[in-house]
Write an enzyme that holds these catalytic residues in place. Structure first.
Site, PDB file in Angstrom:
ATOM      1  N   CYS A  70       0.931  -1.230  -0.104  1.00 49.12           N
ATOM      2  CA  CYS A  70       0.024  -0.044   0.030  1.00 49.12           C
ATOM      3  C   CYS A  70       0.963   1.273  -0.029  1.00 49.12           C
ATOM      4  O   CYS A  70       0.439   2.335  -0.130  1.00 49.12           O
ATOM      5  CB  CYS A  70      -0.945  -0.052   1.320  1.00 49.12           C
ATOM      6  N   GLY A 105     -13.253  -9.302  -6.488  1.00 51.21           N
ATOM      7  CA  GLY A 105     -13.705  -9.229  -5.127  1.00 51.21           C
ATOM      8  C   GLY A 105     -13.157  -9.897  -3.888  1.00 51.21           C
ATOM      9  O   GLY A 105     -12.219 -10.518  -4.330  1.00 51.21           O
TER      10      GLY A 105
END
Length: 371
Positions: A70, A105
């Protein structure tokens, strides 16, 4: 940046090119003036940066791809700052991009060789454990956790680039689908796709051009320290240490900040990072939130963009998007969410998912308005 969301038909180049072209146009830079390109991503595959700049018509310059989970996009910004400070170039283009709809997902895939991953750990579970510990040790309730989402959605409602642009109530947050107790769906950042880009230049070059912008007062990148066995989940040392070093480098502290964009991948993260970034003393984060001191009209506006909880978290793009948000506030271009007379901003993003580390990487930037 482009609007964060689900762009299933877009390629990585298709996501990143509009953001990159927008940054060049905003800075008044032609493609031939770019001296280096840094591209942060986590899931783009081989030579993501080169695939993007090929579409932009940029060539013959060093292109560096950065994977730091991230923190990849923010690390790309850090490398660009260092390249300019070290005299390797005067102008650098930084791109952050990721497309998470490619996974269909669910939680983000982690590295299977990691022993905790082999035993079933996923990021929502990590933060749920942190939230459980927080509720045990602090004078906090599940309603306080939900209030973080309420604030994020309220801020995000004014952000045309956010994935979610509607306000919610504490009751709606708590009634949303359970994910990992005590976290519910609205307390977890949405997956999606997105891209952001910034142009960095030397101060000499900025003055020559008379360009409007902000100054990078500090750029700090830390990796985590391995510890076997117990670790304090409410004291992420990597963020504490990065913040300390950033404030020392910049010559100002948390009390001087007007805007903070921090890594709120889950509601509990915001409360923990209030303390790690020095916005309050350990144990005082709930009071800071309850008193409205991190919202508009408070001491410092935390995540005026709506944060990852509203804007979404296309991993490699998030750290660059935070910098874009800071730039807009420090140049009075944030529109309806403008923080009045913003002079200084902090961006903070971590990347994790490794056994024995509270996080694998943390990047903090401090910025200030230029004359």
């Amino acid at each position: 940046m482009i609007k964060m969301g689900k762009h299933r038909e877009s390629s990585y180049s298709g996501l990143a090119a509009p953001a990159a072209l927008g940054a060049l146009r905003d800075a008044g830079i032609t493609k031939d003036e770019v001296g280096a390109v840094f591209c942060g991503h986590a899931f783009g595959g081989m030579l993501t940066g080169q695939r993007i700049v090929k579409e932009l018509g940029i060539g013959d310059v060093p292109v560096t791809n950065v994977d730091n989970a991230c923190s990849g996009g923010a690390t790309a910004v850090h490398l660009a700052v260092r390249a300019i400070e070290d005299g390797h170039c005067d102008i650098a283009l930084v791109i952050g991009v990721d497309k998470l709809t490619q996974f269909g997902g669910g939680t983000l895939p982690l590295v299977q060789e990691d022993p905790e991953v082999q035993n079933g750990i996923v990021m929502p579970a990590v933060y749920a454990m942190r939230a459980r510990r927080f509720l045990h040790e602090r004078d906090a309730t599940v309603e306080d956790l939900a209030a973080v989402s309420v604030k994020a959605r309220r801020h995000g409602a004014a952000n045309p680039y956010a994935q979610f642009q509607s306000e919610v109530t504490v009751e709606q947050v708590l009634d949303s689908r359970p994910i990992a107790d005590p976290l519910t769906l609205m307390q977890c950042c949405p997956t999606g796709d997105g891209a952001a880009a910034v142009v960095l230049m030397s101060e000499r070059e900025r003055k020559r051009r008379g360009a409007q912008g902000m100054r990078a007062a500090a750029s700090v990148l830390h990796s985590g320290q391995f510890e076997a066995g117990f670790r304090d989940m409410l004291r992420p040392e990597i963020s504490y240490h990065s913040a300390r070093d950033a404030y020392e480098a910049a010559g100002f502290g948390p009390e001087d900040l007007d805007v903070v964009e921090l890594h709120d991948a889950f509601t509990i993260a915001e409360l923990v990072y209030y303390e790690a970034l020095g916005l309050c003393e350990p144990g005082e984060s709930v009071g800071l939130l309850r008193d409205g001191r991190t919202a508009y009209g408070g001491d410092v506006v935390v995540n005026p963009s709506g944060g990852l909880l509203s804007k979404g978290h296309p991993v490699g793009a998030s750290g660059v998007a935070q910098v874009v948000e800071a730039l807009w506030h420090l140049t009075d271009r944030a529109g309806a969410r403008q923080v009045e007379n913003a002079q200084r901003a902090l961006t903070h993003v971590t990347g994790g998912g490794i056994a024995g580390l509270d996080h694998g990487a943390c990047t903090i930037h401090l910025f200030e308005r230029t004359a």
